[in-house]
Design a protein around this motif. Sequence first.
Motif, PDB file in Angstrom:
ATOM      1  N   PHE A   1       0.827  -1.205   0.000  1.00  0.00           N
ATOM      2  CA  PHE A   1       0.000   0.000   0.000  1.00  0.00           C
ATOM      3  C   PHE A   1       0.864   1.258   0.000  1.00  0.00           C
ATOM      4  CE2 PHE A   1      -2.411   3.359   2.203  1.00  0.00           C
ATOM      5  CZ  PHE A   1      -3.394   3.535   1.251  1.00  0.00           C
ATOM      6  N   LEU A   2       1.932   1.248   0.789  1.00  0.00           N
ATOM      7  CA  LEU A   2       2.828   2.407   0.803  1.00  0.00           C
ATOM      8  C   LEU A   2       3.498   2.599  -0.553  1.00  0.00           C
ATOM      9  CD1 LEU A   2       4.547   2.136   4.294  1.00  0.00           C
ATOM     10  CD2 LEU A   2       2.654   3.609   3.606  1.00  0.00           C
ATOM     11  N   VAL A   3       3.881   1.503  -1.185  1.00  0.00           N
ATOM     12  CA  VAL A   3       4.529   1.584  -2.496  1.00  0.00           C
ATOM     13  C   VAL A   3       3.610   2.253  -3.511  1.00  0.00           C
ATOM     14  CG1 VAL A   3       5.301   0.193  -4.470  1.00  0.00           C
ATOM     15  CG2 VAL A   3       6.181  -0.297  -2.177  1.00  0.00           C
ATOM     16  N   VAL A   4       2.352   1.812  -3.562  1.00  0.00           N
ATOM     17  CA  VAL A   4       1.447   2.383  -4.569  1.00  0.00           C
ATOM     18  C   VAL A   4       0.988   3.789  -4.176  1.00  0.00           C
ATOM     19  CG1 VAL A   4       0.702   0.134  -5.425  1.00  0.00           C
ATOM     20  CG2 VAL A   4      -0.607   1.229  -3.614  1.00  0.00           C
ATOM     21  N   ARG A   5       0.817   4.044  -2.896  1.00  0.00           N
ATOM     22  CA  ARG A   5       0.405   5.388  -2.483  1.00  0.00           C
ATOM     23  C   ARG A   5       1.501   6.409  -2.774  1.00  0.00           C
ATOM     24  NH1 ARG A   5      -0.676   6.824   3.735  1.00  0.00           N
ATOM     25  NH2 ARG A   5       1.606   6.830   3.678  1.00  0.00           N
ATOM     26  N   GLU A   6       2.746   6.006  -2.510  1.00  0.00           N
ATOM     27  CA  GLU A   6       3.872   6.912  -2.728  1.00  0.00           C
ATOM     28  C   GLU A   6       4.386   6.880  -4.163  1.00  0.00           C
ATOM     29  OE1 GLU A   6       6.662   5.499   0.148  1.00  0.00           O
ATOM     30  OE2 GLU A   6       5.419   6.097   1.863  1.00  0.00           O
ATOM     31  N   ARG A   7       3.882   5.887  -4.940  1.00  0.00           N
ATOM     32  CA  ARG A   7       4.359   5.702  -6.321  1.00  0.00           C
ATOM     33  C   ARG A   7       5.880   5.566  -6.367  1.00  0.00           C
ATOM     34  NH1 ARG A   7       1.183   7.295 -10.742  1.00  0.00           N
ATOM     35  NH2 ARG A   7      -0.987   7.696 -10.197  1.00  0.00           N
ATOM     36  N   GLU A   8       6.401   4.886  -5.378  1.00  0.00           N
ATOM     37  CA  GLU A   8       7.857   4.758  -5.305  1.00  0.00           C
ATOM     38  C   GLU A   8       8.223   3.483  -4.560  1.00  0.00           C
ATOM     39  OE1 GLU A   8      11.767   7.362  -3.889  1.00  0.00           O
ATOM     40  OE2 GLU A   8       9.750   7.994  -3.329  1.00  0.00           O
ATOM     41  N   TYR A   9       9.119   2.699  -5.138  1.00  0.00           N
ATOM     42  CA  TYR A   9       9.625   1.507  -4.470  1.00  0.00           C
ATOM     43  C   TYR A   9      10.869   1.904  -3.686  1.00  0.00           C
ATOM     44  CZ  TYR A   9      10.049  -3.515  -3.805  1.00  0.00           C
ATOM     45  OH  TYR A   9      10.068  -4.778  -3.248  1.00  0.00           O
ATOM     46  N   PRO A  10      11.007   1.438  -2.458  1.00  0.00           N
ATOM     47  CA  PRO A  10      12.172   1.852  -1.667  1.00  0.00           C
ATOM     48  C   PRO A  10      13.480   1.357  -2.288  1.00  0.00           C
ATOM     49  CG  PRO A  10      11.001   0.046  -0.593  1.00  0.00           C
ATOM     50  CD  PRO A  10      10.132   0.498  -1.734  1.00  0.00           C
ATOM     51  N   ASP A  11      14.550   2.048  -1.988  1.00  0.00           N
ATOM     52  CA  ASP A  11      15.874   1.642  -2.456  1.00  0.00           C
ATOM     53  C   ASP A  11      16.318   0.425  -1.644  1.00  0.00           C
ATOM     54  OD1 ASP A  11      18.467   1.287  -3.241  1.00  0.00           O
ATOM     55  OD2 ASP A  11      19.181   3.252  -2.564  1.00  0.00           O
ATOM     56  N   THR A  12      16.290  -0.741  -2.284  1.00  0.00           N
ATOM     57  CA  THR A  12      16.643  -1.992  -1.608  1.00  0.00           C
ATOM     58  C   THR A  12      17.985  -2.539  -2.088  1.00  0.00           C
ATOM     59  OG1 THR A  12      15.384  -3.259  -3.247  1.00  0.00           O
ATOM     60  CG2 THR A  12      14.229  -2.607  -1.213  1.00  0.00           C
ATOM     61  N   SER A  13      18.804  -1.695  -2.707  1.00  0.00           N
ATOM     62  CA  SER A  13      20.072  -2.178  -3.259  1.00  0.00           C
ATOM     63  C   SER A  13      20.972  -2.782  -2.185  1.00  0.00           C
ATOM     64  CB  SER A  13      20.800  -1.047  -3.994  1.00  0.00           C
ATOM     65  OG  SER A  13      20.985   0.083  -3.153  1.00  0.00           O
ATOM     66  N   ALA A  14      20.853  -2.294  -0.946  1.00  0.00           N
ATOM     67  CA  ALA A  14      21.707  -2.824   0.120  1.00  0.00           C
ATOM     68  C   ALA A  14      21.387  -4.273   0.451  1.00  0.00           C
ATOM     69  CB  ALA A  14      21.558  -1.963   1.381  1.00  0.00           C
ATOM     70  N   ILE A  15      20.125  -4.684   0.282  1.00  0.00           N
ATOM     71  CA  ILE A  15      19.750  -6.058   0.631  1.00  0.00           C
ATOM     72  C   ILE A  15      19.561  -6.939  -0.592  1.00  0.00           C
ATOM     73  CG2 ILE A  15      18.725  -5.389   2.831  1.00  0.00           C
ATOM     74  CD1 ILE A  15      15.969  -5.564   1.497  1.00  0.00           C
ATOM     75  N   ASP A  16      19.502  -6.326  -1.771  1.00  0.00           N
ATOM     76  CA  ASP A  16      19.331  -7.103  -2.996  1.00  0.00           C
ATOM     77  C   ASP A  16      20.620  -7.266  -3.794  1.00  0.00           C
ATOM     78  OD1 ASP A  16      16.605  -7.630  -2.696  1.00  0.00           O
ATOM     79  OD2 ASP A  16      16.045  -5.706  -3.561  1.00  0.00           O
ATOM     80  N   GLY A  17      21.588  -6.399  -3.526  1.00  0.00           N
ATOM     81  CA  GLY A  17      22.853  -6.533  -4.226  1.00  0.00           C
ATOM     82  C   GLY A  17      22.920  -5.779  -5.532  1.00  0.00           C
ATOM     83  N   TRP A  18      21.791  -5.191  -5.967  1.00  0.00           N
ATOM     84  CA  TRP A  18      21.807  -4.340  -7.154  1.00  0.00           C
ATOM     85  C   TRP A  18      20.646  -3.367  -7.098  1.00  0.00           C
ATOM     86  CZ3 TRP A  18      21.058  -9.701  -9.163  1.00  0.00           C
ATOM     87  CH2 TRP A  18      19.712  -9.990  -9.402  1.00  0.00           C
ATOM     88  N   ASP A  19      20.720  -2.323  -7.938  1.00  0.00           N
ATOM     89  CA  ASP A  19      19.688  -1.306  -8.001  1.00  0.00           C
ATOM     90  C   ASP A  19      18.563  -1.796  -8.906  1.00  0.00           C
ATOM     91  OD1 ASP A  19      18.104   0.906  -8.124  1.00  0.00           O
ATOM     92  OD2 ASP A  19      19.622   2.229  -9.028  1.00  0.00           O
TER      93      ASP A  19
END
Length: 261
Positions: free
Chosen positions: A152-170
């Motif tokens: 819900f936060l993703v769609v309300r903010e129209r923005e996916y959080p920066d998860t590069s630190a836990i995913d290993g890439w942008d």
Amino acid sequence: MTEDDPSVGDHYDAIATQWEAFTELPWKQRLLWPTVRSLLPEVAGKRVLDAGCGDGTYSRWLADRGADIVGIDVSRAMIDAAREAHGDHAEFRRAELTDALDDVGDRRFDLVLCQHVLSHLPDLEVPYAEFARVLEPGGTLVVSTHNPVHDFLVVREREYPDTSAIDGWDLDAVVRPEPDEPTYHDTEAFEIRWGGPDSSNPGTYYRRSMTELLRPLLDAGFEVRDLVEPDLRDLDDGSEVEIPAELLRRPPRSICFRAER
């Protein structure tokens, strides 16, 4: 979303050759999968349906521990990859969880594992009912899926959080909700273009409230026995993964639960 949009099967067909790398992301390998694994019963000698098996990585893990596995997936390319890599250890079939599993008999399995599939489905009544039908009485369903609050936060903010630190890439994710002004209690479609706005392979998802995630489960005759929201603080252990404080404060992007029929 329109009829011309790529299907879920098309989306995963396009990334089937890369799927092994996704299973090795730090967040998935060190937090999500251990959380799911902690919810699994003893699998040795059990008949297991891996619903949304992808390339068969987790089917193979279960088979190596003595389970009798049938893996199903909507993606033909994923099923081909699973058969090629793990066909000697498990049976793999193409199937869509939006439809009845007509070629699966009643009470065929002791355990159903369903990882990050429900967020692709517009309706959960059919898959939950089918999971109940194919499980033995007393059988177990283990699920991981998108966390309703996170989505819900993703769609309300129209923005996916920066998860590069836990995913290993942008991921360079571009979020396109539908409708433009989301309402938490409604089940609503949204699209993420992984890799930027010009990505030719968007992912289509359905976000829903916690009620709409769990009520159809209870209606299908399941009882929830355990529920876990994977906590990023469990990854913040002084190792090479340095997690930004803002990411630690956000709702977890997944929710996992174990239910019994």
